[in-house]
Motif scaffolding. Sequence first.
Motif, PDB file in Angstrom:
ATOM      1  N   CYS A  79       1.047  -1.211  -0.069  1.00 24.33           N
ATOM      2  CA  CYS A  79      -0.009   0.315   0.251  1.00 24.33           C
ATOM      3  C   CYS A  79       0.896   1.426  -0.162  1.00 24.33           C
ATOM      4  O   CYS A  79       1.812   1.724   0.782  1.00 24.33           O
ATOM      5  CB  CYS A  79      -0.916  -0.001   1.708  1.00 24.33           C
ATOM      6  SG  CYS A  79      -1.714  -1.589   1.490  1.00 24.33           S
ATOM      7  N   THR A 129      -6.713  -1.798   5.364  1.00 23.40           N
ATOM      8  CA  THR A 129      -7.356  -2.480   4.270  1.00 23.40           C
ATOM      9  C   THR A 129      -8.808  -3.327   4.218  1.00 23.40           C
ATOM     10  O   THR A 129      -8.909  -3.926   3.145  1.00 23.40           O
ATOM     11  CB  THR A 129      -6.347  -3.811   3.730  1.00 23.40           C
ATOM     12  OG1 THR A 129      -6.487  -4.726   4.834  1.00 23.40           O
ATOM     13  CG2 THR A 129      -5.143  -2.563   3.606  1.00 23.40           C
ATOM     14  N   LYS A 130      -9.101  -3.294   5.659  1.00 27.31           N
ATOM     15  CA  LYS A 130     -10.047  -4.053   5.710  1.00 27.31           C
ATOM     16  C   LYS A 130     -10.030  -5.943   5.495  1.00 27.31           C
ATOM     17  O   LYS A 130     -11.400  -6.648   5.405  1.00 27.31           O
ATOM     18  CB  LYS A 130     -11.857  -3.436   5.642  1.00 27.31           C
ATOM     19  CG  LYS A 130     -11.968  -2.175   5.776  1.00 27.31           C
ATOM     20  CD  LYS A 130     -12.782  -2.264   7.166  1.00 27.31           C
ATOM     21  CE  LYS A 130     -12.978  -0.621   7.779  1.00 27.31           C
ATOM     22  NZ  LYS A 130     -12.002  -0.422   9.113  1.00 27.31           N
ATOM     23  N   GLU A 171      -8.607  -8.294  -2.477  1.00 24.29           N
ATOM     24  CA  GLU A 171      -9.441  -6.315  -2.709  1.00 24.29           C
ATOM     25  C   GLU A 171      -9.004  -5.460  -1.263  1.00 24.29           C
ATOM     26  O   GLU A 171     -10.304  -5.185  -0.820  1.00 24.29           O
ATOM     27  CB  GLU A 171      -9.877  -5.939  -4.129  1.00 24.29           C
ATOM     28  CG  GLU A 171     -10.252  -4.643  -4.300  1.00 24.29           C
ATOM     29  CD  GLU A 171     -11.381  -4.443  -4.912  1.00 24.29           C
ATOM     30  OE1 GLU A 171     -11.676  -3.021  -4.744  1.00 24.29           O
ATOM     31  OE2 GLU A 171     -11.441  -5.008  -6.205  1.00 24.29           O
ATOM     32  N   VAL A 190      -9.388  -2.549   1.454  1.00 23.74           N
ATOM     33  CA  VAL A 190     -10.506  -0.996   1.591  1.00 23.74           C
ATOM     34  C   VAL A 190      -9.266  -0.399   2.462  1.00 23.74           C
ATOM     35  O   VAL A 190      -9.327  -0.171   3.609  1.00 23.74           O
ATOM     36  CB  VAL A 190     -11.713  -1.005   1.844  1.00 23.74           C
ATOM     37  CG1 VAL A 190     -12.035   0.450   1.907  1.00 23.74           C
ATOM     38  CG2 VAL A 190     -12.778  -2.896   0.917  1.00 23.74           C
ATOM     39  N   ASP A 241      -7.785   3.318   4.267  1.00 19.02           N
ATOM     40  CA  ASP A 241      -8.218   3.836   4.953  1.00 19.02           C
ATOM     41  C   ASP A 241      -7.805   4.977   4.602  1.00 19.02           C
ATOM     42  O   ASP A 241      -7.102   5.439   3.212  1.00 19.02           O
ATOM     43  CB  ASP A 241      -7.423   3.314   6.564  1.00 19.02           C
ATOM     44  CG  ASP A 241      -5.811   3.384   6.393  1.00 19.02           C
ATOM     45  OD1 ASP A 241      -5.065   3.558   5.496  1.00 19.02           O
ATOM     46  OD2 ASP A 241      -5.315   2.938   7.797  1.00 19.02           O
TER      47      ASP A 241
END
Length: 144
Positions: free
Chosen positions: A32, A72-73, A108, A110, A112
Amino acid sequence: MSVQSENDGRGEDTHPAYSGVMLRCGDKVLLCKRRDDIGDEYLPGYWSVPAGYVEEDEEIKTCAIRETFEETKIELDPSSVKFLSAYPAHGGRGVFYDYVCMVDSEFEPVLDEEHSDWGYFGVSEIPTPITDEMRSDVILALEL
């Protein structure tokens, strides 16, 4: 320290600690990108694993899994998360503990508010800027 040992080697170390998890899917890992407008101590614009500060009385591995979810969930099974390496944190402010988790498909994330981009990268695709230590961990994780 050995790769994928159950003991992260921290022992009684009282220095600040940071930890994260490198998700490996086949011959690629998830990285990320930190936002460009965050504080310099957080390496703005750099690529890294989802990671963060180990809270007082928190296990390092627990922190790595928590930070991965917060950033990232992506939920990880603790039994699939293995110690990868440890090295001095950026700026000499403690120790960074890196873990690896093998996954069957590219989740995939999500992202923050701390991140602006993400991707799965192989050895020949490692994005920049990235710290030398994180680059080494990407290579190490892909050699497992």
